[in-house]
Scaffold this active site. Structure first.
Site, PDB file in Angstrom:
ATOM      1  N   LYS A 215     -14.762  -2.047  -9.335  1.00  0.00           N
ATOM      2  CA  LYS A 215     -15.103  -1.866  -7.558  1.00  0.00           C
ATOM      3  C   LYS A 215     -14.253  -1.740  -6.422  1.00  0.00           C
ATOM      4  CE  LYS A 215     -19.882  -1.919  -8.761  1.00  0.00           C
ATOM      5  NZ  LYS A 215     -21.553  -2.734  -8.854  1.00  0.00           N
TER       6      LYS A 215
ATOM      7  N   ASP B 252     -24.649   1.115  -4.320  1.00  0.00           N
ATOM      8  CA  ASP B 252     -25.341  -0.208  -4.283  1.00  0.00           C
ATOM      9  C   ASP B 252     -26.410  -0.755  -2.755  1.00  0.00           C
ATOM     10  OD1 ASP B 252     -24.868  -0.431  -6.730  1.00  0.00           O
ATOM     11  OD2 ASP B 252     -22.539  -1.501  -6.661  1.00  0.00           O
TER      12      ASP B 252
HETATM   13  P1  NDP Z   1     -18.388  -9.997  -9.953  1.00  0.00           P
HETATM   14  O1  NDP Z   1     -17.987 -10.387 -11.225  1.00  0.00           O
HETATM   15  O2  NDP Z   1     -18.118  -9.526  -8.638  1.00  0.00           O
HETATM   16  O3  NDP Z   1     -19.089 -11.825  -9.204  1.00  0.00           O
HETATM   17  C1  NDP Z   1     -19.529 -12.558 -10.542  1.00  0.00           C
HETATM   18  C2  NDP Z   1     -20.576 -12.987  -9.152  1.00  0.00           C
HETATM   19  O4  NDP Z   1     -21.140 -14.626  -9.903  1.00  0.00           O
HETATM   20  C3  NDP Z   1     -19.294 -14.466  -8.847  1.00  0.00           C
HETATM   21  O5  NDP Z   1     -19.808 -14.686  -7.527  1.00  0.00           O
HETATM   22  C4  NDP Z   1     -18.855 -15.257  -9.686  1.00  0.00           C
HETATM   23  O6  NDP Z   1     -18.743 -16.422  -9.131  1.00  0.00           O
HETATM   24  C5  NDP Z   1     -20.883 -15.861 -10.186  1.00  0.00           C
HETATM   25  N1  NDP Z   1     -20.420 -16.164 -11.742  1.00  0.00           N
HETATM   26  C6  NDP Z   1     -20.361 -16.002 -12.997  1.00  0.00           C
HETATM   27  N2  NDP Z   1     -20.301 -17.049 -14.043  1.00  0.00           N
HETATM   28  C7  NDP Z   1     -20.429 -18.101 -13.062  1.00  0.00           C
HETATM   29  C8  NDP Z   1     -21.007 -18.848 -13.468  1.00  0.00           C
HETATM   30  N3  NDP Z   1     -21.024 -19.580 -14.476  1.00  0.00           N
HETATM   31  N4  NDP Z   1     -21.573 -20.614 -12.605  1.00  0.00           N
HETATM   32  C9  NDP Z   1     -21.699 -20.178 -11.418  1.00  0.00           C
HETATM   33  N5  NDP Z   1     -20.988 -18.474 -10.786  1.00  0.00           N
HETATM   34  C10 NDP Z   1     -20.614 -16.912 -11.504  1.00  0.00           C
HETATM   35  O7  NDP Z   1     -20.250  -9.288 -10.151  1.00  0.00           O
HETATM   36  P2  NDP Z   1     -20.668  -8.278  -9.301  1.00  0.00           P
HETATM   37  O8  NDP Z   1     -20.744  -9.120  -8.538  1.00  0.00           O
HETATM   38  O9  NDP Z   1     -20.734  -6.795  -9.581  1.00  0.00           O
HETATM   39  O10 NDP Z   1     -22.923  -8.670 -10.107  1.00  0.00           O
HETATM   40  C11 NDP Z   1     -22.639  -9.703 -10.197  1.00  0.00           C
HETATM   41  C12 NDP Z   1     -24.154  -9.391 -11.003  1.00  0.00           C
HETATM   42  O11 NDP Z   1     -25.116  -8.439 -10.285  1.00  0.00           O
HETATM   43  C13 NDP Z   1     -24.348  -9.282 -12.002  1.00  0.00           C
HETATM   44  O12 NDP Z   1     -25.504 -10.096 -13.520  1.00  0.00           O
HETATM   45  C14 NDP Z   1     -24.366  -7.541 -12.421  1.00  0.00           C
HETATM   46  O13 NDP Z   1     -25.390  -7.837 -13.225  1.00  0.00           O
HETATM   47  C15 NDP Z   1     -25.815  -7.576 -10.986  1.00  0.00           C
HETATM   48  N6  NDP Z   1     -25.817  -6.436 -10.188  1.00  0.00           N
HETATM   49  C16 NDP Z   1     -26.857  -5.718 -10.623  1.00  0.00           C
HETATM   50  C17 NDP Z   1     -26.386  -4.600  -9.885  1.00  0.00           C
HETATM   51  C18 NDP Z   1     -28.038  -3.498 -10.291  1.00  0.00           C
HETATM   52  O14 NDP Z   1     -27.602  -2.822  -9.451  1.00  0.00           O
HETATM   53  N7  NDP Z   1     -29.404  -4.073 -10.345  1.00  0.00           N
HETATM   54  C19 NDP Z   1     -25.550  -3.656  -8.825  1.00  0.00           C
HETATM   55  C20 NDP Z   1     -23.978  -4.415  -9.217  1.00  0.00           C
HETATM   56  C21 NDP Z   1     -24.052  -5.874  -9.707  1.00  0.00           C
HETATM   57  P3  NDP Z   1     -17.152 -16.732  -9.037  1.00  0.00           P
HETATM   58  O15 NDP Z   1     -16.416 -16.119  -7.999  1.00  0.00           O
HETATM   59  O16 NDP Z   1     -17.370 -18.720  -8.619  1.00  0.00           O
HETATM   60  O17 NDP Z   1     -16.197 -16.708 -10.937  1.00  0.00           O
END
Ligand code: NDP
Length: 303
Positions: free
Chosen positions: A66, A102
């Site tokens: 993205k 989004d």
């Molecule tokens: P990204 O990969 O860009 O970001 C992931 C986020 O989750 C980061 O902030 C990351 O932290 C954090 N994270 C992942 N694993 C852990 C962990 N074990 N402990 C702490 N923090 C963690 O993904 P997106 O932002 O695109 O998506 C995030 C969530 O939102 C997903 O579950 C996705 O399915 C959902 N989503 C839903 C949408 C909808 O339409 N409903 C639209 C977009 C997303 P760090 O930076 O520290 O790694």
């Protein structure tokens, strides 16, 4: 000629978007096929070139592309520019326009979460990825005055805050280190809690201890299932909403952009429910190994 729309991600093996968009095309009598393109980051530029062809109505872009896709396209809408993230592409001839649906999807979910109450002005956001950027921009647009962003890697939350610098200059947008005690003290001052991390997606974990959840909170989890966080919020007497509303409405906005027609919301919602009942999860948020690593900030559109 049958038209094509593609979802470009990595991985994209199972996708709720495919079920929802194909049902929408079919029910609207649009001769188009929604395809899944699993493309590693190294193959992204070629995929984007291909989508410039006449047979494409456009594309969706998902994890981990993205943000990476931004410099590869020609024009950004206001939401895409503001968030630095693109989830939908449309074509103007061979030029590609990047949108971020989004953001409107989140705003529909926020309105549903808040219901008839007055729109709150303070929120805690967990996460700093692409989803969190759409959330923070949606909160800014909804008039929030104080938004605190917590992220496991603090520098990414700080990058997000810097990114919104000017857009958020009238308000208090802050990154804070991820400690349960700091989150708890911020939650005591706020009404809205949004989980934009993927914690709870692949396992039954909650990003915050259940004890910090209180009955007056409004809790939105971007994950499309009844996560441990949402169950905990409900037990505390809070209002809880999962990510399906946001998913449905970002998809509806994309459909309208590709086709110029209003989206058949009911059909899309039924297709989503059926796909979920069959155990399909979207590509969104599925582990993508190294490919899921953050990309550098400050990407800007080409041309
Ligand atoms: P990204 O990969 O860009 O970001 C992931 C986020 O989750 C980061 O902030 C990351 O932290 C954090 N994270 C992942 N694993 C852990 C962990 N074990 N402990 C702490 N923090 C963690 O993904 P997106 O932002 O695109 O998506 C995030 C969530 O939102 C997903 O579950 C996705 O399915 C959902 N989503 C839903 C949408 C909808 O339409 N409903 C639209 C977009 C997303 P760090 O930076 O520290 O790694």
């Amino acid at each position: 000629m049958s038209k094509r729309v593609v979802l470009i991600g990595h991985p994209v093996a199972h996708s709720l978007s495919a079920a929802m968009q194909q049902a929408a095309f079919d029910s609207s009598g649009i001769d188009a096929k929604y395809e899944l393109w699993d493309r590693a980051p190294i193959a992204l530029a070629d995929a984007i070139e291909e989508v410039r062809g006449d047979e494409f109505l456009g594309a969706n872009v998902t994890i981990p592309h993205k943000e990476r896709v931004v410099p590869l396209i020609d024009k950004l809408t206001e939401e895409a520019q503001a968030t630095g993230a693109v989830n939908t592409l449309t074509r103007e001839g061979r030029r590609l326009v990047g949108h971020n649906t989004d953001v409107p999807g989140f705003n529909v979910a926020l309105d549903k979460l808040v219901g008839r109450q007055k729109m709150p002005r303070q929120a805690v956001v967990l996460g700093a990825g692409g989803g969190a950027r759409a959330v923070v921009y949606g909160l800014i647009r909804a008039g929030f005055q104080r938004v605190i962003v917590f992220n496991r890697h603090l520098h990414r939350a700080e990058g997000l805050v810097r990114h919104f610098g000017r857009t958020a200059s009238h308000m208090d947008l802050k990154a804070m280190p991820w400690h349960d005690s700091i989150i708890e003290s911020e939650l005591a001052k706020t009404k809205v809690l949004i989980n934009a991390t993927s914690i709870g997606l692949a396992n039954d974990e909650s990003p915050v201890p259940t004890e910090v959840l209180t009955g007056d909170l409004l809790v939105l989890d971007l994950i499309y299932s009844r996560t441990r966080l949402l169950r905990g919020a409900e037990s505390a007497g809070a209002v809880a909403l999962d990510g399906e509303t946001m998913l449905l409405h970002q998809g509806a906005a994309a459909f309208a952009l590709w086709t110029g027609q209003a989206a058949p919301l009911e059909v899309m919602s039924e297709a989503l429910a059926a796909a979920r009942a069959d155990g399909v999860r979207s590509a969104e948020g599925e582990p993508a190994g190294d490919a899921g690593a953050p990309v550098p900030e400050a990407a800007s559109p080409a041309g």
